[in-house]
Design a protein around this motif. Sequence first.
Motif, PDB file in Angstrom:
ATOM      1  N   GLN A 248     -18.753  15.587 -14.773  1.00 17.11           N
ATOM      2  CA  GLN A 248     -19.549  14.680 -15.593  1.00 17.11           C
ATOM      3  C   GLN A 248     -19.908  13.451 -14.761  1.00 17.11           C
ATOM      4  O   GLN A 248     -19.024  12.705 -14.345  1.00 17.11           O
ATOM      5  N   ASN A 249     -21.216  13.308 -14.474  1.00 13.08           N
ATOM      6  CA  ASN A 249     -21.695  12.174 -13.669  1.00 13.08           C
ATOM      7  C   ASN A 249     -20.960  12.067 -12.331  1.00 13.08           C
ATOM      8  O   ASN A 249     -20.561  10.978 -11.896  1.00 13.08           O
ATOM      9  N   THR A 251     -18.016  13.147 -11.556  1.00 16.88           N
ATOM     10  CA  THR A 251     -16.568  12.988 -11.702  1.00 16.88           C
ATOM     11  C   THR A 251     -15.961  14.260 -12.266  1.00 16.88           C
ATOM     12  O   THR A 251     -16.497  14.857 -13.198  1.00 16.88           O
ATOM     13  N   ASN A 269     -12.291  11.012  -9.288  1.00 20.13           N
ATOM     14  CA  ASN A 269     -13.642  10.616  -8.887  1.00 20.13           C
ATOM     15  C   ASN A 269     -14.112  11.160  -7.533  1.00 20.13           C
ATOM     16  O   ASN A 269     -15.282  10.995  -7.190  1.00 20.13           O
ATOM     17  N   ASP A 317     -30.882   7.159  -5.740  1.00 16.86           N
ATOM     18  CA  ASP A 317     -31.736   8.285  -6.152  1.00 16.86           C
ATOM     19  C   ASP A 317     -32.529   8.832  -4.975  1.00 16.86           C
ATOM     20  O   ASP A 317     -32.803  10.026  -4.896  1.00 16.86           O
TER      21      ASP A 317
END
Length: 450
Positions: A248-249, A251, A269, A317
């Motif tokens: 998730q993101n 992690t 992480n 990004d």
Amino acid sequence: MNLNNIHNIYFVGIGGIGMSAIARYFKANGKNVAGYDKTQTEITDALVDLGIAVHFEDSVANVGMRFLNPETTLVVYTPAIPKDHKELAYFRNNRYEVLKRSEILGAITKNTFCLAVAGTHGKTTTTSILGHLLHECNVPLTAFLGGISENYNSNLIQNGTEVSVVEADEFDRSFLTLSPDLACITSMDADHLDIYGDASELTKTFKDFSKKLKPNGKLFIKNGLPLEGITYGIEDDSDYTVQNITIQNGTYIFDVKTPKTVLKQVQFNLPGRHNLSNALIALAMAVEYGAPHQQLVKALATYKGVKRRFTYQIKSDALVYIDDYAHHPEEINAVHQAVREMYPEDKVLAIFQPHLFSRTRDFADGFAKSLSQFDEILLLDIYPARELPIEGVTSKGLLQQISNPKKALIEKREIASKIKESNARIILTIGAGDIGVEVKQIKQLLLNED
């Protein structure tokens, strides 16, 4: 040897990552500390900032009067120091007690509750995770790290002396000086064949290490290794295992099954299955030590990593720049797996500096195969470290074995221009030599481009 009776500690090779941690330890414990190293670095600058005298010319005249008394001075050296070193020869010829780094580490930890992390890969990250977990659980410990912890900006974590956390280094059979209460072996891949000759001798030495535990000590083994112990692994039938993994993101979120319970919704992480494995064994050792489970889970979520171990220099990004210490084919495979897991659709440029002529020779096929997985490969000349050149062993020869045609042999001064020519979104610098010195400049270049 009674360290309480020693007032002065002199280090030959004080700038080494393991040596400097011990120097910090003695300084923090009120000893007079000084030393020599060949090169000024960020590590030696940090030691000087602590009040430790460091010089860079091999000369007894630079040692300092305080350290020229064999009755009150202990000398510690690293095996990387050449045999003809003048200062080391002087100490040996003048009745000083002269110990290897591993021997002094064994002496420091002998009367502590010692947790030792062994294995050809993963030692530094696992040790730093374990040190962080126990520190956050208020365990009175000293942790000696083989890298700079991002959480503490140091290779020493200290809030007491009752417990010690150490890397059990297989190089030069150093780990046989330790007597741990809890120990783990993360991996036993062939390495350091300049020392061991062949893989079977390395395996035998790991087995010898497994017998060094104190009475009632516990040994943890990565599932699949040919040793007996408490097993750990990912999504398997080990005593300690990771289950229900999601990302998730960027992690990891997962559960940990222990022999007695299940820890739910654990967060970590650092990317890569190898790091997940490192987190698991650190958690397992802390659980067996007796640290409270929920405090451990909370602490693991705050772990930031070790410098030059999959360290994000830029994460935007438009561009990602990661620096990693990997210097063995299996470590490069682990970096590749982590990058592909996190960035499956992006082009990856890897810049690799081989470390040691002997390692390049012994694992040339493995290096070629692991490097060929990246989209583009830039190869630097071999970093010699402690070795002299070996005839016929060159980066040019390694380049020829890499099957991916998008490859080139370059000099360090060309790194910037070659990165500019690439349209890769993911940039990696990989290696255990002085490629780490280039990171700051590469980062600045990429930020300016961005």
